[in-house]
Design an enzyme around this catalytic site. Sequence first.
Site, PDB file in Angstrom:
ATOM      1  N   ASP A  57       4.345  -0.364  -6.949  1.00 39.21           N
ATOM      2  CA  ASP A  57       3.109  -0.693  -7.665  1.00 39.21           C
ATOM      3  C   ASP A  57       1.950   0.078  -7.035  1.00 39.21           C
ATOM      4  OD1 ASP A  57       1.558  -2.232  -9.565  1.00 39.21           O
ATOM      5  OD2 ASP A  57       0.803  -3.411  -7.875  1.00 39.21           O
TER       6      ASP A  57
ATOM      7  N   HIS B 258      -0.662  -0.191  -9.786  1.00 39.98           N
ATOM      8  CA  HIS B 258      -1.427  -1.130  -8.944  1.00 39.98           C
ATOM      9  C   HIS B 258      -1.944  -2.310  -9.777  1.00 39.98           C
ATOM     10  CE1 HIS B 258      -3.541  -1.165  -4.810  1.00 39.98           C
ATOM     11  NE2 HIS B 258      -3.390  -2.392  -5.250  1.00 39.98           N
TER      12      HIS B 258
ATOM     13  N   ARG C  67       0.866  -1.179   0.000  1.00 40.00           N
ATOM     14  CA  ARG C  67       0.000   0.000   0.000  1.00 40.00           C
ATOM     15  C   ARG C  67       0.909   1.238   0.000  1.00 40.00           C
ATOM     16  NH1 ARG C  67      -3.363  -2.729  -1.581  1.00 40.00           N
ATOM     17  NH2 ARG C  67      -5.451  -3.183  -0.756  1.00 40.00           N
TER      18      ARG C  67
ATOM     19  N   GLU D 281      -2.427   7.559  -5.015  1.00 32.56           N
ATOM     20  CA  GLU D 281      -2.786   6.900  -6.286  1.00 32.56           C
ATOM     21  C   GLU D 281      -4.254   7.051  -6.654  1.00 32.56           C
ATOM     22  OE1 GLU D 281      -1.740   2.774  -5.164  1.00 32.56           O
ATOM     23  OE2 GLU D 281      -3.863   2.277  -5.407  1.00 32.56           O
TER      24      GLU D 281
HETATM   25  P1  NAD Z   1      -1.365 -11.211   5.006  1.00 32.18           P
HETATM   26  O1  NAD Z   1      -2.390 -10.752   5.977  1.00 32.18           O
HETATM   27  O2  NAD Z   1      -1.351 -12.649   4.599  1.00 32.18           O
HETATM   28  O3  NAD Z   1       0.100 -10.823   5.504  1.00 32.18           O
HETATM   29  C1  NAD Z   1       0.420  -9.584   6.052  1.00 32.18           C
HETATM   30  C2  NAD Z   1       1.508  -9.821   7.078  1.00 32.18           C
HETATM   31  O4  NAD Z   1       1.961  -8.544   7.544  1.00 32.18           O
HETATM   32  C3  NAD Z   1       1.050 -10.613   8.302  1.00 32.18           C
HETATM   33  O5  NAD Z   1       1.878 -11.730   8.516  1.00 32.18           O
HETATM   34  C4  NAD Z   1       1.166  -9.601   9.442  1.00 32.18           C
HETATM   35  O6  NAD Z   1       1.545 -10.197  10.691  1.00 32.18           O
HETATM   36  C5  NAD Z   1       2.255  -8.705   8.912  1.00 32.18           C
HETATM   37  N1  NAD Z   1       2.352  -7.419   9.599  1.00 32.18           N
HETATM   38  C6  NAD Z   1       1.387  -6.760  10.300  1.00 32.18           C
HETATM   39  N2  NAD Z   1       1.899  -5.646  10.850  1.00 32.18           N
HETATM   40  C7  NAD Z   1       3.212  -5.597  10.470  1.00 32.18           C
HETATM   41  C8  NAD Z   1       4.266  -4.702  10.745  1.00 32.18           C
HETATM   42  N3  NAD Z   1       4.082  -3.622  11.523  1.00 32.18           N
HETATM   43  N4  NAD Z   1       5.475  -4.961  10.211  1.00 32.18           N
HETATM   44  C9  NAD Z   1       5.680  -6.067   9.457  1.00 32.18           C
HETATM   45  N5  NAD Z   1       4.716  -6.956   9.188  1.00 32.18           N
HETATM   46  C10 NAD Z   1       3.492  -6.712   9.666  1.00 32.18           C
HETATM   47  O7  NAD Z   1      -1.586 -10.268   3.716  1.00 32.18           O
HETATM   48  P2  NAD Z   1      -1.115 -10.560   2.211  1.00 32.18           P
HETATM   49  O8  NAD Z   1      -2.194 -11.261   1.481  1.00 32.18           O
HETATM   50  O9  NAD Z   1       0.256 -11.116   2.229  1.00 32.18           O
HETATM   51  O10 NAD Z   1      -1.087  -9.063   1.634  1.00 32.18           O
HETATM   52  C11 NAD Z   1      -0.150  -8.116   2.086  1.00 32.18           C
HETATM   53  C12 NAD Z   1      -0.560  -6.742   1.567  1.00 32.18           C
HETATM   54  O11 NAD Z   1      -0.417  -6.730   0.143  1.00 32.18           O
HETATM   55  C13 NAD Z   1      -2.041  -6.398   1.790  1.00 32.18           C
HETATM   56  O12 NAD Z   1      -2.237  -5.794   3.039  1.00 32.18           O
HETATM   57  C14 NAD Z   1      -2.350  -5.445   0.658  1.00 32.18           C
HETATM   58  O13 NAD Z   1      -2.209  -4.126   1.129  1.00 32.18           O
HETATM   59  C15 NAD Z   1      -1.262  -5.727  -0.376  1.00 32.18           C
HETATM   60  N6  NAD Z   1      -1.785  -6.205  -1.661  1.00 32.18           N
HETATM   61  C16 NAD Z   1      -1.424  -5.555  -2.803  1.00 32.18           C
HETATM   62  C17 NAD Z   1      -1.880  -5.999  -4.032  1.00 32.18           C
HETATM   63  C18 NAD Z   1      -1.485  -5.327  -5.330  1.00 32.18           C
HETATM   64  O14 NAD Z   1      -2.182  -5.494  -6.347  1.00 32.18           O
HETATM   65  N7  NAD Z   1      -0.399  -4.593  -5.376  1.00 32.18           N
HETATM   66  C19 NAD Z   1      -2.758  -7.090  -4.097  1.00 32.18           C
HETATM   67  C20 NAD Z   1      -3.080  -7.755  -2.901  1.00 32.18           C
HETATM   68  C21 NAD Z   1      -2.614  -7.305  -1.694  1.00 32.18           C
END
Ligand code: NAD
Length: 333
Positions: A261, A298, A237, A266
């Site tokens: 990305d 994105h 994000r 955005e």
């Molecule tokens: P997830 O919930 O499986 O994993 C997120 C991880 O981040 C968890 O293990 C959590 O413990 C950890 N976390 C929480 N607070 C933290 C901190 N302060 N420091 C470090 N780690 C921390 O989520 P995911 O499916 O792996 O997705 C991750 C992120 O990717 C989503 O939150 C979303 O914003 C982003 N995303 C982007 C796209 C894209 O198109 N670019 C698509 C899907 C998701």
Amino acid sequence: MKIAIFSTQAYDRRFLDEALQAHPDSRHIELVYQEASLALHTVALAQGCDAVCAFVNDRLDAPVLEALHQAGVRAVLMRCAGFNNVDIEAAQRLGFFVARVPAYSPEAVAEHTLALILTLNRNTHRAYARVREGNFALDGLLGSNLHGKTAGIVGTGKIGLATARILNGFGCKVLGYDPAPAPEFAALGTMVDLPTLLAKSDIVSLHCPLVDATRHMINRDSLAGMKRGAMLVNTSRGALIDTPAVIAALKSRQLGFLAIDVYEQEGSLFFHDRSGDIIEDDVFQRLMTFPNVLVTGHQGFFTVEAMREIAEVTFGNIDCFVSGKHCANEILP
Ligand code: NAD
């Protein structure tokens, strides 16, 4: 069941229509596609609908949720994983059912992350333009091997783990930081604290959610703690990064490469063709001037497999709302 689908593009319609056709109860579900994004001034488009289906840059803060509730809407279906744009407490207070698509092809985002890393690492973005101009000179295209480099994964959830697996295959040493580490990570790399990860990594890739604790986690101080000349990648994000601080670090050469990305502002740019417009965001335009910065709009999630899964899981969430059955994808405060 009538659902207003906000921020839709032709590709959203394609996959949602396909999933609707395959749905056993399709005759009782009506999808009302809206190109507009959801905000206070577009709530009226959901009048008479039972649910809204929203995406990453739609606004679902307390005033919007209150207006939706008055319009008769009772469910919010996010067709994405992140839900930082939803005021979950307000939604609960108003009695909304809120669900998301927590895990659609983490590999889609992980593979895009690698596409960004490899592009910057080998300057293929510059080589592509050069060769089309008939310029086959290699000067300025010198890259470095990914093999043997240290990659730091911030957030070892689904996407972080998928990224770590791929980086392992490239022969990288993988470090991870996560306040709630996944046990699977132990087979892929070493967990460290954030300052150690920043100091030791040649590539830092962000995969944590945007919450208060992570907003601007990459700022002037954390950038100063990174290895000089390292690469920063953000497919998570935009607001995880303080963009003006990153620009200062690029100018001072403290940061060697940036691939994003996602971008904090955005919402007014991405997902639309702005090629004929004057882009007024000077911070974004400054980023565009660096040869060592790569920006995509994105598209990490944007694969056939992920789009199909998003549509199917969204219909599963609709079924839960209609039947009142337990929903594993429901977002609770
Ligand atoms: P997830 O919930 O499986 O994993 C997120 C991880 O981040 C968890 O293990 C959590 O413990 C950890 N976390 C929480 N607070 C933290 C901190 N302060 N420091 C470090 N780690 C921390 O989520 P995911 O499916 O792996 O997705 C991750 C992120 O990717 C989503 O939150 C979303 O914003 C982003 N995303 C982007 C796209 C894209 O198109 N670019 C698509 C899907 C998701």
